[in-house]
Scaffold this motif. Sequence first.
Motif, PDB file in Angstrom:
ATOM      1  N   LEU A 154       0.799  -1.224   0.000  1.00 29.11           N
ATOM      2  CA  LEU A 154       0.000   0.000   0.000  1.00 29.11           C
ATOM      3  C   LEU A 154       0.832   1.276   0.000  1.00 29.11           C
ATOM      4  O   LEU A 154       0.368   2.321  -0.439  1.00 29.11           O
ATOM      5  N   SER A 155       2.052   1.186   0.490  1.00 26.35           N
ATOM      6  CA  SER A 155       2.898   2.390   0.563  1.00 26.35           C
ATOM      7  C   SER A 155       3.590   2.697  -0.759  1.00 26.35           C
ATOM      8  O   SER A 155       4.222   3.747  -0.893  1.00 26.35           O
ATOM      9  N   LEU A 156       3.472   1.837  -1.744  1.00 26.58           N
ATOM     10  CA  LEU A 156       4.180   2.017  -3.006  1.00 26.58           C
ATOM     11  C   LEU A 156       3.429   2.964  -3.940  1.00 26.58           C
ATOM     12  O   LEU A 156       2.199   2.928  -4.013  1.00 26.58           O
ATOM     13  N   PRO A 157       4.141   3.823  -4.675  1.00 23.13           N
ATOM     14  CA  PRO A 157       3.492   4.752  -5.606  1.00 23.13           C
ATOM     15  C   PRO A 157       2.631   4.047  -6.651  1.00 23.13           C
ATOM     16  O   PRO A 157       1.541   4.533  -6.987  1.00 23.13           O
ATOM     17  N   THR A 158       3.097   2.912  -7.157  1.00 17.04           N
ATOM     18  CA  THR A 158       2.314   2.190  -8.167  1.00 17.04           C
ATOM     19  C   THR A 158       0.982   1.742  -7.600  1.00 17.04           C
ATOM     20  O   THR A 158      -0.048   1.803  -8.277  1.00 17.04           O
ATOM     21  N   ALA A 159       0.989   1.299  -6.353  1.00 15.96           N
ATOM     22  CA  ALA A 159      -0.255   0.869  -5.714  1.00 15.96           C
ATOM     23  C   ALA A 159      -1.223   2.042  -5.588  1.00 15.96           C
ATOM     24  O   ALA A 159      -2.435   1.883  -5.807  1.00 15.96           O
ATOM     25  N   GLN A 160      -0.716   3.209  -5.266  1.00 18.20           N
ATOM     26  CA  GLN A 160      -1.587   4.377  -5.140  1.00 18.20           C
ATOM     27  C   GLN A 160      -2.227   4.732  -6.483  1.00 18.20           C
ATOM     28  O   GLN A 160      -3.399   5.109  -6.546  1.00 18.20           O
ATOM     29  N   GLU A 161      -1.463   4.560  -7.555  1.00 19.13           N
ATOM     30  CA  GLU A 161      -2.010   4.817  -8.897  1.00 19.13           C
ATOM     31  C   GLU A 161      -3.118   3.828  -9.220  1.00 19.13           C
ATOM     32  O   GLU A 161      -4.177   4.195  -9.755  1.00 19.13           O
ATOM     33  N   GLU A 162      -2.884   2.554  -8.910  1.00 25.64           N
ATOM     34  CA  GLU A 162      -3.885   1.530  -9.217  1.00 25.64           C
ATOM     35  C   GLU A 162      -5.137   1.714  -8.354  1.00 25.64           C
ATOM     36  O   GLU A 162      -6.251   1.478  -8.829  1.00 25.64           O
ATOM     37  N   LEU A 163      -4.947   2.138  -7.127  1.00 25.76           N
ATOM     38  CA  LEU A 163      -6.095   2.355  -6.248  1.00 25.76           C
ATOM     39  C   LEU A 163      -6.971   3.508  -6.743  1.00 25.76           C
ATOM     40  O   LEU A 163      -8.196   3.459  -6.608  1.00 25.76           O
ATOM     41  N   ARG A 164      -6.345   4.521  -7.310  1.00 25.61           N
ATOM     42  CA  ARG A 164      -7.131   5.639  -7.853  1.00 25.61           C
ATOM     43  C   ARG A 164      -8.017   5.165  -9.000  1.00 25.61           C
ATOM     44  O   ARG A 164      -9.126   5.665  -9.191  1.00 25.61           O
ATOM     45  N   LEU A 165      -7.536   4.198  -9.779  1.00 30.59           N
ATOM     46  CA  LEU A 165      -8.349   3.622 -10.848  1.00 30.59           C
ATOM     47  C   LEU A 165      -9.543   2.867 -10.290  1.00 30.59           C
ATOM     48  O   LEU A 165     -10.540   2.656 -10.979  1.00 30.59           O
ATOM     49  N   CYS A 166      -9.406   2.416  -9.051  1.00 32.11           N
ATOM     50  CA  CYS A 166     -10.470   1.646  -8.402  1.00 32.11           C
ATOM     51  C   CYS A 166     -11.271   2.517  -7.441  1.00 32.11           C
ATOM     52  O   CYS A 166     -11.888   2.006  -6.496  1.00 32.11           O
ATOM     53  N   ASN A 167     -11.243   3.828  -7.671  1.00 36.31           N
ATOM     54  CA  ASN A 167     -11.999   4.769  -6.840  1.00 36.31           C
ATOM     55  C   ASN A 167     -11.586   4.700  -5.373  1.00 36.31           C
ATOM     56  O   ASN A 167     -12.428   4.728  -4.464  1.00 36.31           O
ATOM     57  N   ASP A 168     -10.259   4.594  -5.149  1.00 33.30           N
ATOM     58  CA  ASP A 168      -9.719   4.572  -3.784  1.00 33.30           C
ATOM     59  C   ASP A 168     -10.432   3.548  -2.902  1.00 33.30           C
ATOM     60  O   ASP A 168     -10.935   3.841  -1.828  1.00 33.30           O
ATOM     61  N   MET A 169     -10.464   2.325  -3.386  1.00 32.34           N
ATOM     62  CA  MET A 169     -11.147   1.237  -2.688  1.00 32.34           C
ATOM     63  C   MET A 169     -10.612   1.064  -1.263  1.00 32.34           C
ATOM     64  O   MET A 169      -9.417   1.145  -1.020  1.00 32.34           O
ATOM     65  N   THR A 170     -11.506   0.822  -0.311  1.00 36.87           N
ATOM     66  CA  THR A 170     -11.105   0.630   1.070  1.00 36.87           C
ATOM     67  C   THR A 170     -10.405  -0.723   1.229  1.00 36.87           C
ATOM     68  O   THR A 170     -10.632  -1.655   0.449  1.00 36.87           O
ATOM     69  N   ILE A 171      -9.590  -0.817   2.263  1.00 41.70           N
ATOM     70  CA  ILE A 171      -8.794  -2.034   2.442  1.00 41.70           C
ATOM     71  C   ILE A 171      -9.676  -3.254   2.697  1.00 41.70           C
ATOM     72  O   ILE A 171      -9.304  -4.384   2.358  1.00 41.70           O
ATOM     73  N   GLU A 172     -10.867  -3.031   3.253  1.00 42.32           N
ATOM     74  CA  GLU A 172     -11.780  -4.153   3.507  1.00 42.32           C
ATOM     75  C   GLU A 172     -12.343  -4.737   2.216  1.00 42.32           C
ATOM     76  O   GLU A 172     -12.890  -5.838   2.228  1.00 42.32           O
ATOM     77  N   ARG A 173     -12.214  -4.016   1.129  1.00 45.90           N
ATOM     78  CA  ARG A 173     -12.715  -4.499  -0.159  1.00 45.90           C
ATOM     79  C   ARG A 173     -11.585  -4.785  -1.143  1.00 45.90           C
ATOM     80  O   ARG A 173     -11.822  -5.263  -2.244  1.00 45.90           O
ATOM     81  N   LEU A 174     -10.364  -4.510  -0.727  1.00 43.99           N
ATOM     82  CA  LEU A 174      -9.245  -4.572  -1.662  1.00 43.99           C
ATOM     83  C   LEU A 174      -8.679  -5.986  -1.773  1.00 43.99           C
ATOM     84  O   LEU A 174      -8.206  -6.564  -0.798  1.00 43.99           O
ATOM     85  N   ASN A 175      -8.749  -6.522  -2.961  1.00 42.92           N
ATOM     86  CA  ASN A 175      -8.143  -7.812  -3.274  1.00 42.92           C
ATOM     87  C   ASN A 175      -6.868  -7.509  -4.061  1.00 42.92           C
ATOM     88  O   ASN A 175      -6.923  -7.174  -5.238  1.00 42.92           O
ATOM     89  N   ALA A 176      -5.718  -7.624  -3.404  1.00 41.89           N
ATOM     90  CA  ALA A 176      -4.462  -7.206  -4.032  1.00 41.89           C
ATOM     91  C   ALA A 176      -4.187  -7.943  -5.326  1.00 41.89           C
ATOM     92  O   ALA A 176      -3.697  -7.365  -6.295  1.00 41.89           O
ATOM     93  N   SER A 177      -4.490  -9.236  -5.372  1.00 43.16           N
ATOM     94  CA  SER A 177      -4.175 -10.014  -6.563  1.00 43.16           C
ATOM     95  C   SER A 177      -5.009  -9.585  -7.767  1.00 43.16           C
ATOM     96  O   SER A 177      -4.619  -9.818  -8.909  1.00 43.16           O
ATOM     97  N   LEU A 178      -6.150  -8.937  -7.521  1.00 45.69           N
ATOM     98  CA  LEU A 178      -6.992  -8.452  -8.614  1.00 45.69           C
ATOM     99  C   LEU A 178      -6.788  -6.974  -8.908  1.00 45.69           C
ATOM    100  O   LEU A 178      -6.753  -6.564 -10.066  1.00 45.69           O
ATOM    101  N   PHE A 179      -6.659  -6.169  -7.861  1.00 48.71           N
ATOM    102  CA  PHE A 179      -6.661  -4.727  -8.060  1.00 48.71           C
ATOM    103  C   PHE A 179      -5.277  -4.090  -8.043  1.00 48.71           C
ATOM    104  O   PHE A 179      -5.147  -2.909  -8.349  1.00 48.71           O
ATOM    105  N   LEU A 180      -4.252  -4.839  -7.686  1.00 51.13           N
ATOM    106  CA  LEU A 180      -2.887  -4.307  -7.708  1.00 51.13           C
ATOM    107  C   LEU A 180      -1.960  -5.203  -8.541  1.00 51.13           C
ATOM    108  O   LEU A 180      -0.828  -5.480  -8.135  1.00 51.13           O
ATOM    109  N   PRO A 181      -2.386  -5.645  -9.718  1.00 49.73           N
ATOM    110  CA  PRO A 181      -1.557  -6.567 -10.496  1.00 49.73           C
ATOM    111  C   PRO A 181      -0.238  -5.954 -10.954  1.00 49.73           C
ATOM    112  O   PRO A 181       0.802  -6.618 -10.952  1.00 49.73           O
ATOM    113  N   ARG A 182      -0.292  -4.679 -11.347  1.00 45.30           N
ATOM    114  CA  ARG A 182       0.936  -4.035 -11.814  1.00 45.30           C
ATOM    115  C   ARG A 182       1.936  -3.879 -10.669  1.00 45.30           C
ATOM    116  O   ARG A 182       3.135  -4.109 -10.827  1.00 45.30           O
TER     117      ARG A 182
END
Length: 243
Positions: A154-182
């Motif tokens: 979560l602290s990585l810049p790439t993760a922050q970019e991908e999360l913005r694409l997912c409308n800043d999804m909350t951690i309770e809904r965040l599936n890293a293998s699906l929403f942070l592939p890059r």
Amino acid sequence: RRFLDAEGIVAIRRPNRGRCIAAFRETALLCQALAPRGLKIRTLVLINDSSLPISIDSSPLANLQALVEAASAPVPILAGLTDSFERGYHLQSFCLVANQALLRDPAWSLFWMALETDLNKYELIGAGEVGLSLCLASAGVQLRPLFPLVDRLLSLPTAQEELRLCNDMTIERLNASLFLPRTLLEEGCSFVKKLALFAVPASGLELTAACLQRIAPALRADFSQDLTRLLASRNHPQEGDMA
């Protein structure tokens, strides 16, 4: 069918019917049943076919070796590639490694013996995938993700970019293998969830064009057939489910 190779590695091959957690249960109980007959398992690796193993900066075998090393200890450890906070903290079940101490721990065998597999997919994720981590953690078993969400991703810049694409999804809904592939790819994870290769407009789930271009040379020649089988299993869960 069971296979034992020259290196002493036991592999179990079964038709791709039913959900993966049921196959994991079958394997775990088989190992338990064979132990009194002299089968000594140092490491049990459980992988399903919902992910595509690729080789870019690191190899799938390197990831598996890292998981085995993470679980190399005299205490019970369950290692996994990624973790998630969906429906309770847990290691994602598409790739898990149990060490010898865990295989001998009563919590391991009791969980699998008690697991009811005649459930729908949503119920089985809760009872099987999430339930496994919750059960083992409550018994004092260490859970070790190779790519931890909070402690690393979560602290990585790439993760922050991908999360913005997912409308800043909350951690309770965040599936890293699906929403942070890059992010996972750039961190050295060599497994890409197949569903992450599809754009899902409702959630903003998609790999960037640059990331797809980076993956493309590593894709198998039969990738299109593989995706066809994946989609068929999703649309016809009674014939098979590749979750």
